[in-house]
Design an enzyme around this catalytic site. Structure first.
Site, PDB file in Angstrom:
ATOM      1  N   LEU A   1       4.299  -3.038 -20.959  1.00 30.42           N
ATOM      2  CA  LEU A   1       3.217  -2.230 -21.771  1.00 30.42           C
ATOM      3  C   LEU A   1       1.643  -2.689 -21.428  1.00 30.42           C
ATOM      4  CD1 LEU A   1       4.857  -3.342 -24.968  1.00 30.42           C
ATOM      5  CD2 LEU A   1       4.952  -1.036 -24.294  1.00 30.42           C
ATOM      6  N   HIS A   2       0.963  -1.535 -21.274  1.00 33.51           N
ATOM      7  CA  HIS A   2      -0.321  -1.983 -20.900  1.00 33.51           C
ATOM      8  C   HIS A   2      -1.472  -1.083 -21.504  1.00 33.51           C
ATOM      9  CE1 HIS A   2       0.359   1.109 -17.871  1.00 33.51           C
ATOM     10  NE2 HIS A   2      -0.841   1.248 -17.605  1.00 33.51           N
ATOM     11  N   ARG A   3      -1.189  -0.045 -22.090  1.00 39.03           N
ATOM     12  CA  ARG A   3      -1.985   0.917 -22.579  1.00 39.03           C
ATOM     13  C   ARG A   3      -2.994   0.581 -23.520  1.00 39.03           C
ATOM     14  NH1 ARG A   3      -2.023   4.892 -19.403  1.00 39.03           N
ATOM     15  NH2 ARG A   3       0.127   5.082 -18.711  1.00 39.03           N
TER      16      ARG A   3
END
Ligand code: UD1
Length: 382
Positions: free
Chosen positions: A211-213
């Protein structure tokens, strides 16, 4: 013919590798590789070049991090100098990162023909910086290579002329198809080297997370909800979570109140290790674009923590399910996968490992357009 490729961020590297290979195999093509330096940490960049067999970049623009405006502007300023010096016949840009739109725009202004690999994808969500990059890039380029039919339909609707659009399939899958065997062979050492509490030979369940958004990790409340859900899932199966630098920073800011101790948090990992982990995972939780595609190809259930996707074919045909911010749905979908009832799917048409060859055919076959003779520099493909 002189072709110049511009890449900058992690997801670009798996896309440029097969295209450079395919063009090299055709012969008679001189290639120049420009790395903008958007991603600069060794584990976000260098290791990918090594494993994917990409040549060392001829030029590194060293732009580094910054706000979107600063980063995009720096790439434009620095790439313009390089393009004026190199005078390529054609530039290829990849994906949807800031490096993509910045260099495409510079080419358009210099009247250097430019092609976009992975054109036409749309999430219809303009709060995503990548959607802005995709929309703008596709309006100014000359050749649009699409991975799936929805891409063609989007471009036609936006007024792009059909003779510029080429449905070639998914180049990221070219790389995956080429290296999946090698990645699987690494499995016995991967678990060990990464210090995972997983048996090298057993088929133990685990859930892989990436996850990095900004929409997920920059908002503390949202990140906290996600971490709590992952902690719940970890009571049933090991949760393996390699952290993008942005995510590591945000989790660090959360302090001790989170359940992160229950999770197996890692630094960013190499391409082969990540593919090895994906291929054996019981389920993958992600907000990345490429991972939605890779899991579809690998037949692994994917739960995407986003309200929308620019890759709808992974939902309609593949193994992807959008769970949005609904953490109950996320947990129940993971439980279904752990019960052996996760979503199954097929592989989209033309995701066959041969997409880069189709791009090379278009380019070498002479479909590459010339914008005519610019005042400076002299360009053209003929
Ligand atoms: C970028 C892309 C995104 C892609 C992602 C893959 C844009 C708009 N976004 O997002 O589409 O999915 O890459 O990783 O282009 N950082 C490091 N080391 C690095 C690179 C970044 O520490 O090598 C840190 C910096 O603190 C930086 C932050 O990560 O500010 C974000 O990096 P940036 O390139 O701005 O965007 P990503 O979130 O990586």
């Amino acid at each position: 013919m002189h072709i110049l490729h511009v890449v900058g961020a992690r997801p670009n590297f798996m896309k440029v590798a097969p295209v450079m290979d395919a063009l090299a195999n055709r012969g008679g093509v001189r290639q120049t590789l420009v790395h903008t330096g958007q991603h600069y940490d060794a584990n976000m960049s260098e290791v990918f070049f090594e494993q994917l067999g990409i040549p060392v970049p001829d030029v590194n623009l060293d732009v580094g991090s910054g706000s979107h405006a600063v980063q995009t502007a720096q790439i434009m300023i620095r790439s313009e100098e390089v393009l004026l010096r190199q005078k390529p016949d054609l530039v290829l840009v990849y994906g949807d990162v800031n490096s993509t739109v910045a260099s495409a725009l510079v080419c358009a202004k210099l009247q250097i023909p430019v092609g976009h690999v992975e054109a036409g994808l749309r999430s219809f969500d303009r709060t995503m910086p990548e959607e802005i990059n995709r929309l703008l890039t596709d309006q100014v380029v000359d050749l649009l290579f699409t991975p799936s039919e929805d891409g063609d339909a989007n471009l036609i609707r936006e007024g792009v002329s059909a003779d510029k659009i080429f449905l070639v399939g998914n180049v990221m899958i070219d790389t995956l198809a080429r290296l999946i065997g090698k990645a699987r062979d690494r499995w016995p050492v991967v678990a060990d080297e990464l210090g995972l509490p997983l048996g090298a030979t057993t088929s133990q369940d685990y859930v892989l997370v990436t996850l990095h958004r900004p929409s997920n990790v920059d908002d503390q409340a949202s990140l906290k909800r996600i971490i709590l859900a992952l902690e719940g899932i970890s009571e049933r199966a090991q949760v393996v979570f390699p952290l993008h630098p942005r995510t590591r920073e945000r989790i660090g800011e959360m302090g001790a109140a989170s359940g992160r101790d229950a999770l197996c948090l890692l630094d960013p990992i190499s391409y082969l290790d990540f593919v090895a982990l994906q291929s054996r995972a019981t389920a993958v939780i992600t907000d990345s674009g490429g991972v939605q595609e890779e899991t579809t190809y690998l037949g692994v259930p994917c739960l995407t923590v986003r309200e929308n996707t620019e890759r709808p074919i992974t939902v309609s045909l593949g193994t992807n399910t959008l769970v949005g911010q609904d953490m109950e749905l996320l947990t129940s979908e993971v439980n279904r996968a752990l019960d052996g009832e996760g979503k199954r799917g097929g592989i989209p048409p033309l995701w066959d490992g041969l997409s880069a060859g189709r791009i090379a055919d278009v380019i070498i076959g002479g479909a590459a357009p010339s914008r005519g003779t610019a005042a400076s520099p002299p360009v053209g493909t003929q």
